[in-house]
Write an enzyme that holds these catalytic residues in place. Structure first.
Site, mmCIF file in Angstrom:
data_model
loop_
_atom_site.group_PDB
_atom_site.id
_atom_site.type_symbol
_atom_site.label_atom_id
_atom_site.label_comp_id
_atom_site.label_asym_id
_atom_site.label_seq_id
_atom_site.Cartn_x
_atom_site.Cartn_y
_atom_site.Cartn_z
ATOM 1 N N CYS A 46 -6.187 -6.328 -1.275
ATOM 2 C CA CYS A 46 -5.270 -7.463 -1.390
ATOM 3 C C CYS A 46 -6.082 -8.731 -1.669
ATOM 4 C CB CYS A 46 -4.487 -7.619 -0.098
ATOM 5 S SG CYS A 46 -3.412 -9.063 -0.085
ATOM 6 N N CYS A 49 -5.661 -11.173 1.536
ATOM 7 C CA CYS A 49 -6.245 -10.973 2.866
ATOM 8 C C CYS A 49 -7.338 -9.923 2.916
ATOM 9 C CB CYS A 49 -5.142 -10.621 3.865
ATOM 10 S SG CYS A 49 -4.460 -8.962 3.634
ATOM 11 N N CYS A 95 1.857 -6.319 0.603
ATOM 12 C CA CYS A 95 0.781 -6.067 1.551
ATOM 13 C C CYS A 95 1.370 -6.206 2.948
ATOM 14 C CB CYS A 95 -0.340 -7.089 1.364
ATOM 15 S SG CYS A 95 -1.590 -7.028 2.664
ATOM 16 N N CYS A 98 -0.344 -9.290 5.151
ATOM 17 C CA CYS A 98 -0.107 -10.714 4.877
ATOM 18 C C CYS A 98 1.230 -10.978 4.184
ATOM 19 C CB CYS A 98 -1.259 -11.301 4.061
ATOM 20 S SG CYS A 98 -1.272 -10.834 2.319
ATOM 21 N N CYS A 118 3.204 -0.075 -9.651
ATOM 22 C CA CYS A 118 2.918 -0.969 -10.773
ATOM 23 C C CYS A 118 2.558 -2.325 -10.174
ATOM 24 C CB CYS A 118 4.183 -1.048 -11.632
ATOM 25 S SG CYS A 118 3.981 -2.007 -13.125
HETATM 26 FE FE FE Z 1 -2.675 -9.025 2.099
#
Ligand code: FE
Length: 129
Positions: A46, A49, A95, A98, A118
């Site tokens: 990510c 984060c 995610c 976060c 995707c």
């Molecule tokens: Fe994240």
């Protein structure tokens, strides 16, 4: 950076383009991101984060212009939610740590899962193996 991070803190950490996708659910134009055509081995994390999200082992050529994976590294790290924006019914992928918007998952992917995650390149950082 996690679910308690404020809007102001995100704006400081992210570029304007990252903010628009990760925090405002934008989409980068197809074939413009840095990872759709990347074939190196490693882990996609990510960009908000740092949580590990996808492995190059599950990346495949979708032809969509966005990096595509058939499964997350750990289902515990992603969250899936129904998204009815833009006149479509889709499943949004976020995610879990976060709440950052990553992209969408469709059911037209390859074996073994049949899923196509995707994902916007701009929502990801890459750690080369
Ligand atoms: Fe994240």
């Amino acid at each position: 950076m996690d679910n308690d991070t404020t809007k102001e803190e995100w704006k400081k950490k992210l570029t304007k383009e990252q903010y628009q996708v990760l925090r405002e659910k934008g989409t980068e134009p197809a074939f413009t991101g840095k990872y759709w055509n990347q074939h190196e081995k490693g882990v996609y994390k990510c960009a908000g984060c740092g949580t590990p999200l996808f492995s190059s082992e599950t990346k495949f050529e979708s032809g969509s212009g966005w990096p595509s994976f058939y499964e997350p590294m750990d289902e515990a790290n992603v969250q899936e939610e129904k998204d009815t924006s833009h006149g479509m019914i889709r499943t949004e992928v976020l995610c879990k740590n976060c709440g950052g918007h990553l992209g969408h998952v469709f059911e037209d992917g390859p074996k073994p899962t049949g899923c196509r995650y995707c994902i916007n390149s701009i929502s990801l950082d890459f750690d080369k193996e």
